[in-house]
Every structure is written in structure tokens, then in C-alpha cells.
Design an enzyme around this catalytic site. Sequence first.
Site, mmCIF file in Angstrom:
data_model
loop_
_atom_site.group_PDB
_atom_site.id
_atom_site.type_symbol
_atom_site.label_atom_id
_atom_site.label_comp_id
_atom_site.label_asym_id
_atom_site.label_seq_id
_atom_site.Cartn_x
_atom_site.Cartn_y
_atom_site.Cartn_z
ATOM 1 N N PHE A 111 14.758 0.992 -16.536
ATOM 2 C CA PHE A 111 14.896 -0.410 -17.091
ATOM 3 C C PHE A 111 15.854 -0.927 -17.727
ATOM 4 C CE2 PHE A 111 10.523 1.383 -15.926
ATOM 5 C CZ PHE A 111 10.258 0.438 -14.752
ATOM 6 N N LYS A 112 16.881 -0.081 -18.349
ATOM 7 C CA LYS A 112 17.934 -0.560 -19.162
ATOM 8 C C LYS A 112 19.145 -0.861 -18.582
ATOM 9 C CE LYS A 112 15.085 0.477 -22.486
ATOM 10 N NZ LYS A 112 13.898 1.269 -21.749
ATOM 11 N N ILE A 113 19.882 -1.589 -19.218
ATOM 12 C CA ILE A 113 21.352 -2.233 -18.733
ATOM 13 C C ILE A 113 21.950 -1.087 -17.977
ATOM 14 C CG2 ILE A 113 22.558 -1.855 -20.779
ATOM 15 C CD1 ILE A 113 24.057 -4.466 -20.349
#
Length: 374
Positions: free
Chosen positions: A161-163
Site C-alpha cells: 500500500f505504500k508509494i
Amino acid sequence: FRYNHEHLRQGMWKATEMENEGKRFTGAKYAHAVSSGSTAVTTALAAAGIGYGDEVIVPPFTYLATIEAVIWMGAIPVFADIDETLCMSVDGIKKALTPNTKAICLVHMCGGAADMDGIMKLVKAHNLVLVEDAGQALGAFYKGTSVGLFGKSGAFSFDFFKITTAGEGGLCITNDEAAYDIMHQISDHGHSHLGNNRGMETHPIFGQNFRISELHAAIGKVQLQKVDKIRAEKRANKAILKARLAEVEGVTFRKMDDPAGDSATFLNFFLPTQALAQKTMDQFAADGVAGCNYWFTNMYHFINQWNHIKNKNSASKLPFHVLDCPQDYNNLDIPNAQNVVGRLISLGIRGTWTAEELQTLGDKMVASLKKVLG
């Protein structure tokens, strides 16, 4: 396996390469890759010397891993209020201070930095240790300095879910050599990593297996090389959608002390009341607007749902069961957190939206908001 076995690896050291990319991007002197964002926070706390009985100030709005890491280190979490930066405020931290406070575990929530000018003044005035959980904030800077580099140690997450993602992984950074030594030792059973015979290495301390695999690190390395491009695309799309939502009277936005340092992973906006925020989420669902988070009722990110933490439910006895705690976790005085998170909606920003998709999403969100706000 990230260490040794030189005769088998054909010169490939993917974890080391990922760490080098982390240093390049953040400007850190040292970086150490681990298996997850959760183990990164735990490792960062250990590297900062946090342990048995230490009171550590933490936010009520974060992913649970922040609090879990403090507890696993044998420390006592002490909750401080937040403000519209979505991070702990100076006033909130001041109210949570006790004579036994040792550290602050500051979370840079939803992709943006906290008020680092004010918080660093407080840290220095009270001689506190600062550890930064920047799990959601890779790519965020504050006046030219990467988050994670203001304190003794910092941690990033590389989950889905991170960049950027390594599938699963984490990265610790520091400018302190002694802290770095703890990082690489404690995350690999205390190995010193000196010499070329793993079986004969010394163990200055004992530790755990928080190692990242070479496979995950290979992905993490390449993803780190793309952060600038991904962030630029997210910033552009976020600016378009923010301008659209600004058309709606009653919608306001997250406070950012350094907007130029935003990682742009979320567009965070407020409704006038908690009831209107909930009504907006219901309207978004009815109108097919996807991708928004309402953290106030989220089971993992806001303290209202953390009954197992508040009631100290664990598989076995831990230090916070037997040591004095300055707070009753079921009766916390955090009015700003309740107000801010209650009114907050966060839209996850994609860099891959087409112009047509952005237009459609903006139209839908504005229409839904106007139905709610009139």
C-alpha cells in the site's frame, strides 16, 4: 540470503543495493533493509536505545505496528493528541510529558511530515530521543531533509500500500554509526557481520531474524529508483483533484507546514463535522467513488477500535502489564484526535490515472460532496 556465500551469488547483493538506493534518495549516511515496516520500527526503536520501562510518546492515529513495536521493546506507550497535520502536535506532546518520558515515536501520517520545527525544539528542550515512523511517508521531506533523519533513527515500509513496494519489506535509516551497528546486528540474531565466515562471527548482542530476502530487496531497489517519477506523477494528480474539491464550500484540507515536501500519497480533506464525514462516505459508496479511507472507524489505524491495546490483551505477560503507566488507555484525553480523525477522509492518490479518469473521479467526488453539503 543477504549475507555471505560469496562463491554462489555471482556478485549479486540485492539487499545492499537496496540500502544504497535508500541512502541516495534520503541522504542518510546509513540504511538497513529489513523484512517489513513493522520490523523496521522495532529495529529503529532498538537502535535508539528504547527498552524496558521507558515511556515513549506515541500517536493515537497510526498503524498499530507503531504501538506494538513500543510494547515489544518493553517500553510504555503514552498517547499524545494530534492536530490537522494528522501528526502529534507540540501541545499534545507537552501534555503527555512526565518526568519519566524518554522518547517520542513520531509518525509522519498519510504521506506528509509533522511540524518538525516545533517538535525538534521540544525534543532538544527536554533532552528526548526521537524515533520517526515514516512507514507511510517515503518521499516526504521537511524543508529539504527527508523524514526519518531528524531523530536518532527512522523507519519506512515497503508493503503493497505504500508509494513504492517490495511486496513486503522495510528500511531503517540513520546518520549515527552506533545506531546503524545495532540495526544490522539486532535484525540478524546479533551477528557482527565481520569477516567472511558466518559460522564464526561474533555476536555483540542478541537479536531476531528481521532479515529482508534478496528477492524482496531486488524489487525494493528498483522501486526506490522510481520514487522521484512516481512522486511527481502523484503530486500532479493530487493537485488536480485538490483543486476540484476546493470548489465545494465546507471542504478543507490537511495542514502542511512544508507543502513542497509532500509525498502526495493521499489527498486528505475534512468535512465540517464527524456526522457529515460519515454521510459523505456513505454517499461516495452509493455513487461509486472508490479509494477513500475513513480512519475514524478503521480497525487498524485509530485508537477507538484498539480494544486489545487499551485492555492490554496479549499472549503472555509483558512489561506494560506490571509497570506503572501514566495513562488509563480506556479514558484518554485526546479531543483533537477525535475531532480531526472524525472529520477526515483520505483519498489514495494514483500516479497512473489518465486525464479522463481524473476528470471522472473529480466530477463524481464533487457531485457527491455537493449532495451532502448542499
